[in-house]
Every structure is written in C-alpha cells, then in structure tokens.
Design a protein around this motif. Structure first.
Motif, PDB file in Angstrom:
ATOM      1  N   HIS A 171       0.842  -1.192   0.000  1.00 41.24           N
ATOM      2  CA  HIS A 171       0.000   0.000   0.000  1.00 41.24           C
ATOM      3  C   HIS A 171       0.880   1.246   0.000  1.00 41.24           C
ATOM      4  O   HIS A 171       1.785   1.365   0.812  1.00 41.24           O
ATOM      5  CB  HIS A 171      -0.890  -0.033   1.241  1.00 41.24           C
ATOM      6  N   THR A 172       0.595   2.181  -0.908  1.00 35.48           N
ATOM      7  CA  THR A 172       1.426   3.388  -1.000  1.00 35.48           C
ATOM      8  C   THR A 172       1.324   4.256   0.244  1.00 35.48           C
ATOM      9  O   THR A 172       2.223   5.043   0.523  1.00 35.48           O
ATOM     10  CB  THR A 172       1.003   4.261  -2.199  1.00 35.48           C
ATOM     11  N   SER A 189      -1.237   1.052 -10.438  1.00 35.96           N
ATOM     12  CA  SER A 189      -2.425   1.513  -9.737  1.00 35.96           C
ATOM     13  C   SER A 189      -2.001   2.584  -8.733  1.00 35.96           C
ATOM     14  O   SER A 189      -0.960   2.460  -8.091  1.00 35.96           O
ATOM     15  CB  SER A 189      -3.062   0.314  -9.029  1.00 35.96           C
ATOM     16  N   MET A 190      -2.775   3.672  -8.625  1.00 37.10           N
ATOM     17  CA  MET A 190      -2.382   4.849  -7.868  1.00 37.10           C
ATOM     18  C   MET A 190      -1.974   4.540  -6.426  1.00 37.10           C
ATOM     19  O   MET A 190      -1.088   5.196  -5.889  1.00 37.10           O
ATOM     20  CB  MET A 190      -3.524   5.859  -7.903  1.00 37.10           C
ATOM     21  N   ASN A 191      -2.620   3.558  -5.786  1.00 31.82           N
ATOM     22  CA  ASN A 191      -2.324   3.324  -4.371  1.00 31.82           C
ATOM     23  C   ASN A 191      -1.604   2.002  -4.103  1.00 31.82           C
ATOM     24  O   ASN A 191      -1.672   1.466  -3.011  1.00 31.82           O
ATOM     25  CB  ASN A 191      -3.613   3.427  -3.532  1.00 31.82           C
ATOM     26  N   VAL A 192      -0.908   1.491  -5.126  1.00 33.90           N
ATOM     27  CA  VAL A 192      -0.110   0.279  -4.938  1.00 33.90           C
ATOM     28  C   VAL A 192       1.328   0.549  -5.375  1.00 33.90           C
ATOM     29  O   VAL A 192       1.559   1.091  -6.461  1.00 33.90           O
ATOM     30  CB  VAL A 192      -0.681  -0.918  -5.745  1.00 33.90           C
TER      31      VAL A 192
END
Lengths: 415, 415
Positions: A223-224, A274-277
């Motif tokens: 997770h970012t 993906s923006m949050n990975v």
C-alpha cells in the motif's frame, strides 16, 4: 514527376495529406497494410508491370524481358509503426515505381527484367521482430517465431492467416539466388547526417542491426500510504537509475569510440500500475544499435553489470533476456560504387554512411549483392506524424534509382 | 467464532482459500463487487438483521430497536484493488457481522439500533478517486466526477448504472446527522507498526489523506536506430530522475521531521511504447501522504521545482496536475478513548497511531463522531495477494467491536 509521386504517396497512404496530427497506422499483416498493398498493385498495373504475390504476401511488380536473365530489383515496405509517418517505407516503394515510369517514358529497353518489390511487415513494432516479408524472400524466416504475439495476444501465425496467408507455407517465398542479380532499397534517412555533411543523398555501407534486451524487475507490491519509505522494494524506483544509465553509458561510448552507438529504453510497462499500490514489477525493453557488433556487446554487458548493482541497492530481482541479437550487415561495395556513380551522373552529392536502422535490404544482402540509398527527411524525424521528405528529394530518389537500373540492366548480353 | 469468521470471509471472497497467487480482483461498481455484496446481504439476513440498500448501493444491515434512537454503526467495504488480498475491507465487514453474532448469542439487548454497513467502491484503483459509497452517505459526493473514466474508458456514471444505480440520484444516499450516533471502522493495518510497538491492535487518531499529482512529460518521438544520443528529447529519460527524486526527497523529509510522509510514483504510462521509437511522452501518477498537510505540500512543491529543472536539462515540457488534494482527517477523541477502553476490558493492548491510508471512516468522521481500529496483518502486506490476517486477530477485532457496541448502545435511556 513530382506531382505524380505525391499523388501516388497520397493514394498509398489513403489520405489527401501526407502529414497529419495522428500520423498513419498501418501495421504488418493487418487490413490496413493489405489495403495499401492493393493500391501498390493498382499503380504497378497502371505502369504496365506484371503483378504477382508470393507465399508471404510480398508483391513483385515486374517489367518482364524476354530471355530469362536475372532481374534487377528495388523496393521497400508499406507497413508503418503506430502513428508513424507517410514516408518510412512508402518513399522507397513509390520511388521504385517512379523510376520505372521515368524509364518507360524515356522508351528505355532493359536487357534484364526490373522488379519493384513491396515487402510485408518490415516494422518490429507489432510483434517485436522486423522484416518478416524480406526474411521470407531471403530464406531467413525462422518458423518458430510464428507464436509471437502482438499486444492484443494475436500471434504472427494468426495475423498472417487473417490476411490470407499460411505461416507454415511462408518459407516457400524463398527465391532462388539466380532469380535476382542485385537489389537496391531507397529509404528516408531518419536522421540528419546527409544535411550535416552538406550532401544530397546517402549511400549506405553497413546496416546496424540491434541487440534488444527485455529487462524484468521484480519488487514487492504494498500500500502506497502505509508502507514506510525505507521498507519498500519498488520496481519503478529500481528501473529509474537503469534508464539514466543506458543513456549516459551510450553518450560515453560515443565519446570514446569512432563508431556511433545508440541505446534506448523504448518500452516500459509497470504493474499493477495503480495509484495506491507500490509498483511490484517493471518490464523494460532496450534497443541497442551500432554497426560495430563488439560495441553493442559492450553496452549490453554494461547493462547486465548495472542490473546486478541495482538488485543489491534496491532489494529487487532482475532478469535480462536477449530478444534479438543480430550481427550488423555489410552491404555490397560494387553496388555502393554504382549508386555513387548514379549521383555523379545526375549531379547529386553522395554521403557514404552507415544505417542505424534495420531495413529489408539487410536480409536481401545476405543472398544478393545489395545497396541502400537514403534521401533526407525533415528534421531527421521518422516514426513520427511529422515525418516528411520533400518532392524534390523524392524526385532525386527516382532519378538515382532509374540511373542505377539503367546501369544494372545493360550488361545482360555482355555478361 | 474463528471458524465462522474464516468461513464467512471465504464466502465473501468466493473462494475456498484466502491467499492465492492471483489474489482477488473485485473493483468498485463491477459485477464482482455486487456478487460479494449479495453474500454480505445473505449473511446479515442469516443473523436476523434487516437489510436495506441506499441510492449509492451501500448496504445497511440493521439490528432494529424500538424507540427510534440514533444508531451505532460499524462497517467497511468489499471492493478490492486488482489482484489485491482477501482482507482489505472484507475483514471490517466480517468482524462487524461477527460482533453482532457475538452479542446476539449473548442475548444482549441494545438500547439503540446497531448497523453493519457495507460501503461501495472504497478503492481508488479503478477511477482514481476513492470511497465513493461513504462519500455519498456523508454528503461529500461531487456530482462532477461522474465523468471520470477507468482504463477501459468506462465512466463512473456508466459503472454505477451497470450495477443498477443512477449517478444523479446517488446524492440521495446522504443520511441525516441524527440517524447515527457514531461510527467505527475496523481495518487491517497495512503496515507493521502495531507489532513493532509490541501491541495487539491500533487505535487511530488521524487519517493521512493524499495529494495526488499527474505529471505529463512531452518529449519527441524518433527512430531509436537513427537519432543520435545527443539530439534526443526522450520523455522516459526525463522521468527517470523524477522517480529517484520523489523517493530520495521523501526519505529526507522523514529524517528531518517527526511526522511520517510517504511518496510514490505508482503509475507510469509511456507512449508510443514501441521497441524502435524513442518515448514521446510519459504520464506519471504520484501519491503523497502524511497526516501533516504542510509536509505533503512541501513534497508537492519540491516535485514542481524538480520538474522545472528536468524541463531544462532534457529539453522536454512538463505539466503537473493536481488530481486530489484532501486535507488529513482527525478522528473523534472520545470514540478513540472508548476503543482503548474496549481493549482494556478484553485485555488487548492498544497502540495509538495515525493511518497512512484513506478509509471510509474519513468521510463518516466529517458528519459523525468516528473511530478506526487496526488489526495486524502479516508482514504489513496489503494490496497484494499475500495479504493476510490471523483468525486470532480477526476474533480480537470482533471482541473489540462488540465491546464498543455494548458501551455505545447502553446510553439511550440515560442520554
């Protein structure tokens, strides 16, 4: 002639303009390529040439001569990269047809047959392998590559079949050595060296064939927002220094050695993107070219060493696969001299040079004495919607090819 | 209880295992999410809860109590990132249901209604915006974002419609403030701080909401074989130092300041992404998070400055767009204390912490006193097929939620 050339180029590109914002997309073994080839056949027939097609879908437009002597051939391709220009390939095809038109209008009587060849699928953008048509004609086609896929998962075998050809039969396109005396391709330069050397056209001595690497970096997703910066194994962070390294090392090698080398990280796919990975894996495609094969190898070795360093520094694992490793091709010295003399005859100045790009001629050269003419293109741009060659330079190409064809087809009775 | 929890998690994930190589893909407003929500409804009905759905497709499973007092709610979501894990979202949903089961089996009689809420479309992976369902319920939905597209060009509006909802009507999902007394979400930690602090669970004080930037670099396409190294405007070469810069600057800010910050170049798309064409353009998505909004801003400003440097150094043009800039959210202090006391009561040790990830609770917190419990997850992994929480920790989550629900539903007659 200039108007005729521009008109035929527009017909082949199915457009009333030769430069447009989206460029031209006509990939190998697609309906778009087949439609352009149908136009080629129509123009050839208008010029009174005999049109035949081989098992790979290459088209031969032949000015037949009695006596069965080996033919003199010219030609190029009509497929493009996605959003490419109207001239890469098409310029060589149309100048070949133009040369026939010029000679016919001058009532020239060749002692050998003349052929204008339109090759299939020259660009590697679709399947990662180039020059399928000329490979087939030269007997260099590897049947194992039929399972390679494009980005939509369509295999070469399926693509070929979609245009009416059978992959297993394509090896039959191989021509007997005695059928051709020699081959000359005309192509846009895709660079600026002719103009930088204050010359009119280029006569190519060698073709730089690529080493192509696929570098796959495996890191770890996460997770970012919740993975601390110092606990990451980010594959995109790991590829960044590799991209810089490829450029900087290529610049250094150009400073250190006489022969030019270019190296490009041209493809990059990150996953899962993906923006949050955090990026888990990255695949990078690297294209390395020089007419000096040892220099290409030096670049590839440097990349492998850098990948080892990156593995340690960023806690990722890296696999380096060789997609292509083709030795560079020397062209025929006599044909090159003849192309030089054609320029002398027509008062055009030739620049002797190497080609950084692969062309169909590199396959033909492995069977027949072959040569390659470059005409300038605007700003050196190619594989780009702004790709452009002037009507004057196209006309020069026609005159050079016509002169070469005259010289090469006058020897049948003597020889 | 542990077996029941694992069984329901497998039902919700439609799998007979909770960790599998390809993970779970159940994006917001897809058939996959809707199918999982149907399972949620079935489990809720098995527990004797009243199931209703709002205009956004959020599902309320309600333990009704006579008298019309404001309800105490818990819940989370069932959508996942592509190839995500079985616990992100689902753990909170199943623990909420488990708490109801525990209280029902203990013949508990709440003085207020209890709700387990399943929110729609929490993850931002599909449309670049997160928590659509809880935004709708909290009255925070911006109707203008209905035109945002996923990577297949499907808009939010179309996706919502595909599952039977009407985008224009979704604002009607907004609930009246007096309907709820408070809200608590349970979620896996997606990090390792609970374990690193030798505690059992986390009580969250604030949620770090992201700044998200889209950086578009425009260079110039050209043939990889013919464009000399020193004449290129390669967009991928230009983005490489930016990727390194984001990581290094985030590391430096963590050294310099008390509050943690994470920053990730998580998306990258290169065009035309073709082996023999120099990359013409690159779009990079950057995710920046911290509970300190000024620190996030400092990071974003540093990125803008670095982009200016890169523009000059690599002869490219760069546009930096702000996709998201959400201030971080403080959670309710009294609810947090109550969650702490629940741990004291059940003999679990709480770690007070911030959340690096956004959750549905951040929207609920803007209307109702809200809290967030974290349970540990294996190796801190999330948004990854190996995401995992132990049955013991899930059971702890059930006990903590149940205790909180008891405390929060005993005051109706007093209050």
């Amino acid at each position: 002639m200039k108007n005729w050339l521009i008109e035929q180029l527009m017909r082949l590109n199915m457009s009333d303009t030769l430069v447009r914002p989206e460029g031209f997309t006509r990939e190998g073994y697609t309906d778009e390529e087949t439609a352009a080839i149908a136009v080629f056949k129509a123009i050839a027939e208008e010029l009174g040439l005999q049109v035949t097609e081989d098992a790979a879908g290459n088209v031969l437009a032949r000015w037949e001569v009695e006596g069965g002597a080996a033919a003199v051939a010219t030609g190029s391709h009509l497929d493009t990269v996605p959003n490419g220009g109207a001239f890469d390939g098409a310029a060589g095809v149309v100048c070949g047809l133009g040369a026939v038109k010029l000679l016919k209008e001058a009532d020239y009587r060749p002692e050998r047959p003349i052929e204008v060849i339109c090759f299939r699928a020259e660009e590697s953008s679709r399947f990662g392998v180039s020059t399928l048509g000329s490979k087939a004609m030269s007997g260099l086609l590897d049947p194992a590559i039929g399972s390679l896929e494009d980005q939509d998962g369509i295999t070469i075998e399926q693509a070929v079949l979609s245009q009416g050809y059978n992959w297993q039969d394509m090896v039959a396109a191989k021509r007997k050595t005695e059928q051709l005396k020699c081959f000359v391709e005309l192509h846009i330069e895709q660079g600026l060296r002719i103009i930088q050397h204050h010359k009119n056209y280029g006569v190519v001595q060698a073709v730089a064939c690529p080493i192509r690497l696929s570098v796959t970096i495996a890191g770890k997703a996460g997770h970012t927002g919740t993975t601390p910066m110092d606990q990451r194994q980010d594959a995109l962070v790991a590829v960044a220094p590799l991209i810089s390294f490829v450029r900087e090392t290529a610049l250094q090698l150009n400073d250190a050695y006489e022969t030019a080398l270019v190296a490009t990280v041209s493809k990059l796919v990150a996953s899962p993107n993906s923006m949050n990975v955090i990026p888990q894996s990255v695949t990078a495609g690297i294209d390395i070219r020089s007419v000096d094969d040892a220099l290409k190898m030096k670049m590839a070795d440097a990349i492998r060493t850098e990948c080892k360093r990156i593995e340690d520094a960023f806690r990722v694992t890296i696999a380096v696969d060789v997609l292509v490793d083709n030795p560079s091709i020397a062209l025929d010295e006599k044909v090159a001299n003849s192309l030089n003399e054609a320029g002398d005859h027509e008062a055009y100045l030739a620049h002797r040079m190497d080609s950084g790009a692969g062309h169909d001629v590199m396959n033909m050269a492995q069977v027949w004495p072959s040569g390659l003419i470059f005409i300038p293109c605007k700003d050196g741009l190619s594989h780009h919607p702004d790709e452009y060659a002037t009507p004057d330079d196209l006309k020069m190409g026609v005159e050079l090819l016509a002169r070469f064809l005259v010289e090469a087809t006058q020897d049948a009775r003597k020889g």
